[in-house]
Every structure is written in C-alpha cells, then in structure tokens.
Design a protein around this motif. Structure first.
Motif, PDB file in Angstrom:
ATOM      1  N   ARG B  10       0.832  -1.196   0.000  1.00  0.00           N
ATOM      2  CA  ARG B  10       0.000   0.000   0.000  1.00  0.00           C
ATOM      3  C   ARG B  10       0.877   1.261   0.000  1.00  0.00           C
ATOM      4  O   ARG B  10       0.624   2.210  -0.733  1.00  0.00           O
ATOM      5  N   MET B  11       1.920   1.219   0.831  1.00  0.00           N
ATOM      6  CA  MET B  11       2.806   2.388   0.903  1.00  0.00           C
ATOM      7  C   MET B  11       3.495   2.621  -0.431  1.00  0.00           C
ATOM      8  O   MET B  11       3.533   3.737  -0.951  1.00  0.00           O
ATOM      9  N   MET B  12       4.041   1.514  -0.996  1.00  0.00           N
ATOM     10  CA  MET B  12       4.735   1.668  -2.270  1.00  0.00           C
ATOM     11  C   MET B  12       3.775   2.135  -3.344  1.00  0.00           C
ATOM     12  O   MET B  12       4.108   2.980  -4.171  1.00  0.00           O
ATOM     13  N   GLY B  13       2.571   1.580  -3.296  1.00  0.00           N
ATOM     14  CA  GLY B  13       1.560   1.975  -4.273  1.00  0.00           C
ATOM     15  C   GLY B  13       1.269   3.455  -4.195  1.00  0.00           C
ATOM     16  O   GLY B  13       1.220   4.149  -5.209  1.00  0.00           O
ATOM     17  N   THR B  14       1.082   3.947  -2.963  1.00  0.00           N
ATOM     18  CA  THR B  14       0.758   5.362  -2.792  1.00  0.00           C
ATOM     19  C   THR B  14       1.875   6.244  -3.341  1.00  0.00           C
ATOM     20  O   THR B  14       1.632   7.184  -4.094  1.00  0.00           O
ATOM     21  N   LEU B  15       3.106   5.917  -2.949  1.00  0.00           N
ATOM     22  CA  LEU B  15       4.229   6.740  -3.401  1.00  0.00           C
ATOM     23  C   LEU B  15       4.416   6.650  -4.911  1.00  0.00           C
ATOM     24  O   LEU B  15       4.680   7.657  -5.578  1.00  0.00           O
ATOM     25  N   GLY B  16       4.247   5.406  -5.437  1.00  0.00           N
ATOM     26  CA  GLY B  16       4.388   5.243  -6.882  1.00  0.00           C
ATOM     27  C   GLY B  16       3.361   6.059  -7.625  1.00  0.00           C
ATOM     28  O   GLY B  16       3.686   6.771  -8.588  1.00  0.00           O
ATOM     29  N   LEU B  17       2.129   6.019  -7.141  1.00  0.00           N
ATOM     30  CA  LEU B  17       1.048   6.763  -7.786  1.00  0.00           C
ATOM     31  C   LEU B  17       1.297   8.267  -7.687  1.00  0.00           C
ATOM     32  O   LEU B  17       1.136   9.007  -8.670  1.00  0.00           O
ATOM     33  N   ALA B  18       1.708   8.677  -6.484  1.00  0.00           N
ATOM     34  CA  ALA B  18       1.981  10.107  -6.293  1.00  0.00           C
ATOM     35  C   ALA B  18       3.083  10.546  -7.253  1.00  0.00           C
ATOM     36  O   ALA B  18       2.975  11.594  -7.902  1.00  0.00           O
ATOM     37  N   GLY B  19       4.136   9.737  -7.373  1.00  0.00           N
ATOM     38  CA  GLY B  19       5.234  10.086  -8.263  1.00  0.00           C
ATOM     39  C   GLY B  19       4.789  10.149  -9.705  1.00  0.00           C
ATOM     40  O   GLY B  19       5.165  11.052 -10.459  1.00  0.00           O
ATOM     41  N   MET B  20       3.921   9.192 -10.093  1.00  0.00           N
ATOM     42  CA  MET B  20       3.476   9.161 -11.471  1.00  0.00           C
ATOM     43  C   MET B  20       2.604  10.372 -11.794  1.00  0.00           C
ATOM     44  O   MET B  20       2.800  11.033 -12.825  1.00  0.00           O
ATOM     45  N   CYS B  21       1.660  10.686 -10.904  1.00  0.00           N
ATOM     46  CA  CYS B  21       0.805  11.853 -11.136  1.00  0.00           C
ATOM     47  C   CYS B  21       1.659  13.112 -11.196  1.00  0.00           C
ATOM     48  O   CYS B  21       1.452  13.986 -12.048  1.00  0.00           O
ATOM     49  N   SER B  22       2.617  13.197 -10.275  1.00  0.00           N
ATOM     50  CA  SER B  22       3.495  14.359 -10.248  1.00  0.00           C
ATOM     51  C   SER B  22       4.266  14.468 -11.562  1.00  0.00           C
ATOM     52  O   SER B  22       4.364  15.548 -12.153  1.00  0.00           O
ATOM     53  N   GLY B  23       4.777  13.318 -12.024  1.00  0.00           N
ATOM     54  CA  GLY B  23       5.519  13.316 -13.285  1.00  0.00           C
ATOM     55  C   GLY B  23       4.662  13.793 -14.436  1.00  0.00           C
ATOM     56  O   GLY B  23       5.076  14.633 -15.235  1.00  0.00           O
ATOM     57  N   LEU B  24       3.428  13.281 -14.496  1.00  0.00           N
ATOM     58  CA  LEU B  24       2.525  13.690 -15.571  1.00  0.00           C
ATOM     59  C   LEU B  24       2.278  15.192 -15.517  1.00  0.00           C
ATOM     60  O   LEU B  24       2.328  15.886 -16.542  1.00  0.00           O
ATOM     61  N   ALA B  25       2.027  15.705 -14.295  1.00  0.00           N
ATOM     62  CA  ALA B  25       1.734  17.132 -14.158  1.00  0.00           C
ATOM     63  C   ALA B  25       2.929  17.963 -14.601  1.00  0.00           C
ATOM     64  O   ALA B  25       2.785  18.963 -15.318  1.00  0.00           O
ATOM     65  N   ILE B  26       4.117  17.551 -14.186  1.00  0.00           N
ATOM     66  CA  ILE B  26       5.311  18.346 -14.496  1.00  0.00           C
ATOM     67  C   ILE B  26       5.610  18.323 -15.989  1.00  0.00           C
ATOM     68  O   ILE B  26       5.872  19.358 -16.612  1.00  0.00           O
ATOM     69  N   VAL B  27       5.531  17.131 -16.591  1.00  0.00           N
ATOM     70  CA  VAL B  27       5.784  17.048 -18.035  1.00  0.00           C
ATOM     71  C   VAL B  27       4.736  17.848 -18.795  1.00  0.00           C
ATOM     72  O   VAL B  27       5.038  18.564 -19.754  1.00  0.00           O
ATOM     73  N   GLY B  28       3.472  17.771 -18.320  1.00  0.00           N
ATOM     74  CA  GLY B  28       2.394  18.523 -18.967  1.00  0.00           C
ATOM     75  C   GLY B  28       2.677  20.014 -18.974  1.00  0.00           C
ATOM     76  O   GLY B  28       2.646  20.660 -20.015  1.00  0.00           O
ATOM     77  N   ILE B  29       2.996  20.546 -17.794  1.00  0.00           N
ATOM     78  CA  ILE B  29       3.211  22.002 -17.713  1.00  0.00           C
ATOM     79  C   ILE B  29       4.460  22.389 -18.504  1.00  0.00           C
ATOM     80  O   ILE B  29       4.514  23.441 -19.129  1.00  0.00           O
ATOM     81  N   PHE B  30       5.444  21.492 -18.531  1.00  0.00           N
ATOM     82  CA  PHE B  30       6.661  21.785 -19.305  1.00  0.00           C
ATOM     83  C   PHE B  30       6.329  21.915 -20.788  1.00  0.00           C
ATOM     84  O   PHE B  30       6.728  22.867 -21.453  1.00  0.00           O
ATOM     85  N   LEU B  31       5.530  20.955 -21.296  1.00  0.00           N
ATOM     86  CA  LEU B  31       5.194  20.981 -22.714  1.00  0.00           C
ATOM     87  C   LEU B  31       4.369  22.212 -23.062  1.00  0.00           C
ATOM     88  O   LEU B  31       4.546  22.816 -24.113  1.00  0.00           O
ATOM     89  N   VAL B  32       3.463  22.582 -22.142  1.00  0.00           N
ATOM     90  CA  VAL B  32       2.610  23.735 -22.414  1.00  0.00           C
ATOM     91  C   VAL B  32       3.422  25.023 -22.430  1.00  0.00           C
ATOM     92  O   VAL B  32       3.219  25.893 -23.285  1.00  0.00           O
ATOM     93  N   THR B  33       4.355  25.155 -21.484  1.00  0.00           N
ATOM     94  CA  THR B  33       5.052  26.437 -21.361  1.00  0.00           C
ATOM     95  C   THR B  33       6.306  26.533 -22.230  1.00  0.00           C
ATOM     96  O   THR B  33       6.804  27.629 -22.457  1.00  0.00           O
TER      97      THR B  33
END
Lengths: 217, 216
Positions: B10-33
């Motif tokens: 559960r812990m690994m899942g949470t961190l993995g998911l958080a990291g993945m969402c964070s990665g998506l958000a960061i790459v998204g904003i990078f591509l937009v800007t």
C-alpha cells in the motif's frame, strides 16, 4: 466560537493572530530575501499562495488514502509538483519577475509554512476548512511580505511599485534594500506586533479584573 | 482522520502513484510552457545583444560552417537555434564588435552570459548574465553588482582576463566580488574559454571587413 463559523475562523486566524511571518516566524527565508521591493514581495506572495492553496486542497481531499507512514513524502511530492508548475508558469508569463526572484521560487518547496499547514491542518480536516486555512495563511504571508517589501522599497529606493515618491532631494537609505535592511525591518515589525499583542492582553486582563471587582461589589 | 495502517504494498503503491501523477503534471506544464519560454529567451538574447554592444543599431548572426563563420539567414531574421555569434553595426553600417554568448560551470549551476567583444581593440566592451542560479545575495551579484559588471565595459583580453581581489590595477583585470569569488572567477573563466574559441575567428572576420560592412 467553533460552533458559529468554523470556516471563517479558520481563515481569519492566519491574517493576524497566527500570522505565519510575524507571529509563527515561519517562512522567514523568502520574507527576508525577496522583499527588497513591493512587486517582488507580491509576486512571491502570489506564488506561495498558489502552492499552499493547491497543496492543501489536494492533501485534504486525499487525506483518507494517504498511509500515515509515507505522509510526509507524499506531501513533499505534492508541494514540489505545485512549485514546479509555478516555476514554469512564471518563466513563461513573467520572465523578469522570475529572474528577480531567482532561486527562491524553487525554494518554496522547503518553505516550512507550507509543509507545516499540510501536517498540522490539511491532512486532518475536511476540504472547506483546509481551503479556508490555506487561504488565510497565504493571505497573511503575502500581507507580511508586502508590508516588508513596501517599507524597504519606500525607504531604500524612495519609490513604491517603481513609482518615485519623494522627488529628487530624497536620499535613499540604500541599506534598506540590502540584506541588513531586511533584518532591520523584520525586527521592527516583530517588535510592533509583540507590543500590540501585549497591550491587547493587558487590556483584556484589566477588563476581566474590572468585571470581577464590580461583581464583588 | 483515521489514517489507515498500511502494509508495504500500500505504501509503495501510494508513493508510486503520487510520483506518477506528479511526473505527468510536471511534463504537462513543461510541454505547455516550453514554446513561450523559448520565445522569451530569444527576446531576452536579442535585447542583450544590443546592451552589450553599446550603440549598435542592427545585428547579423554568424554561425559556424566547417571552420568558417558565415552569415546566418532566416526568413524572419530570427535567431539561429545553433551556436552563433552576433555582429553589431551602428547607424552607418560600421562594425562595432561581436556579441558572443557563452556558458560554463558556476558555483551551483551553469552560468549563461553574453559579452560584447571589439575585435580591433581586443577588448570586452560589455557583459550581461543571461541565466544563473548562483547563491542569492552573494553569487547573484554577478548580475546585480554594478561595480562588478562595470569591470567588463573596457576589459583587455590579452594575454588572458585575470581575477584579482585587491582592486583593479591593469586593463585585463577583473575585481572579484567579495563573498562571491567563485562566481566571479566562473564568469572570467567562461569569457577566457570563449575567447579561445572565438577570438581568432571574429578577428579574421573583422579584418575581412565585417562580412561586407553591414546588414544590407
């Protein structure tokens, strides 16, 4: 008090009574470093507001699913993501302000005000309360930064928002926009806040003892 | 409120998911800007070219083709994406010097700067830091300290530019910022390295008449 308007109380406390900079002494690094002009102070306040409110909303809505052993790590990931978004957005929309604030945008990640609100408040309270708390704290932080920035810019540069105030005969106190000026201004503001707080406490004590005397008579 | 007692998965899942969402958000904003940021950068460079070459009214970009510098031509007079130097001309079309972008390691991260170089006088005539992440309050004085930047308004490049701490006594010396010696040295090192790369080439170009004496 809590029964009447908890959300309002959550918001208001950050403005003055628990002001992050002047009372809690949190987030002093940006409060000292980027407050050499009013516009920089406001930009820093806005960036911090964005990160704090965004993180609080997300953490509060996810609070039931975040295992407590990994909560700090998760908060930091959330905060760092919002900071990166703010960083890129400023770089795209306001490059001159980004250049002025320099590394301090990235350093919002380690502003203890933000992590502190996640741990102490957003991770334990429902969404509306967390939003009110974050907005209040962010407004208090921005207000404090603006106050410091305005005082330092007026005295150190003779201007406010870049508009000259005093004409040519004014000799600016250059020290006020240099790092020592940050410490001087902050110290004076802290003294002022402590003084006001003490007077209020004394007044309420006097009022309480006065009422007790009247009751005794 | 009742934070769950979680197992390792559960812990690994949470961190993995958080990291993945964070990665998506960061790459998204990078591509937009990214396009906007690129444009801002080009505009800043364009403006800096005219600040480090005082009096310049027009410029021509030169890029390397083999070992030679040749004028870069683009339909909208835009800046080349590749490495380039910029010749600056005054109103009458006379060559004033070259604005040379350069970069190198600073105290914390890469410092990008641009400097004006007058090849006939063999002097640096202006310098501006474009990007840096030096220590706020100390290293970032390489941008903000007027005295330090002033060192580069009239700076001889022979034999090399030197950093001194006790005050400038010779034309090829730069007075270091106290508390930011490493950042000061970094700027000078970048300029020396860049001179080694470009000096002969732009000097040859200047002797040849500035590539035809103007941007016409």
């Amino acid at each position: 008090m809590a029964a009447t308007a908890p959300t309002r109380e959550d918001f208001v406390k950050g403005l003055w009574r628990e002001n992050p900079v002047f009372i809690q002494l949190l987030g002093l690094c940006p409060a000292l470093a980027v407050t050499n002009s009013a516009i920089n102070a406001l930009a820093m306040g806005a960036a911090t507001t964005f990160v704090l409110v965004g993180s609080s909303l997300l953490v509060s809505s996810l609070r039931r699913w975040i295992p407590k052993q990994v909560r700090i790590t998760t908060f930091i990931i959330v905060i760092a993501t919002f900071v990166t978004v703010a960083d890129f957005s400023l770089l795209a929309l306001a490059p001159t302000i980004h250049k002025e604030l320099g590394a301090f945008i990235a350093l919002i990640v380690v502003n203890c005000l933000i992590l502190g609100r996640q741990e102490a408040f957003a991770s334990r309270r429902p969404l509306r309360a967390a939003a009110a708390d974050a907005l209040g704290m962010a407004a208090g932080f921005s207000f404090a930064l603006f106050l410091l920035g305005a005082i330092r810019e007026i005295l150190g540069n003779g201007s406010l928002f870049g508009v000259p105030l005093f004409g040519e005969n004014f000799e600016p106190w250059v020290i006020m926009i240099l790092p020592p000026g940050g410490f001087l201004t902050l110290a004076l503001m802290l003294a002022l806040f402590a003084h006001v707080k003490e007077r209020r406490e004394r007044a309420s004590q006097a009022a309480a003892s006065g009422a007790a005397l009247r009751r005794a008579a | 409120m009742s934070a769950p007692e979680a197992g390792p998965l559960r812990m690994m899942g949470t961190l993995g998911l958080a990291g993945m969402c964070s990665g998506l958000a960061i790459v998204g904003i990078f591509l937009v800007t990214a396009p906007r940021i690129e444009r801002n950068r080009a505009e800043a460079l364009e403006a800096a070219i005219f600040r480090v070459l005082e009096g310049a009214r027009s410029r021509v970009a030169y890029v390397l083709r083999g070992a030679d510098l040749v004028p870069f031509e683009s339909p909208d007079n835009g800046l080349p994406k590749e490495e380039a130097v910029y010749a600056g001309y005054d109103e009458s079309g006379a060559l004033l010097g070259f604005a040379i972008p350069a970069e190198g390691a600073g105290f914390q991260d890469t410092i990008k700067l641009i400097y004006g170089f007058d090849a006939s006088a063999r002097r640096v005539v202006g310098m501006e830091v474009l990007e840096s992440r030096e220590t706020p309050g100390l290293g970032d004085k390489i941008i903000k300290d007027a005295d330090f930047v002033g060192n580069f308004r009239n700076l001889a490049v022979d034999p090399t530019v030197e950093v001194v701490k006790a005050g400038r006594t010779s034309d090829n010396e730069v007075d270091a910022i106290s508390g930011a010696t490493i950042s000061s040295q970094a700027v000078v090192k970048i300029i020396n390295a860049s001179n080694e790369r470009w000096m002969d080439r732009v000097t040859a170009l200047t002797k040849a008449g500035g590539g035809g004496g103007g941007p016409e």
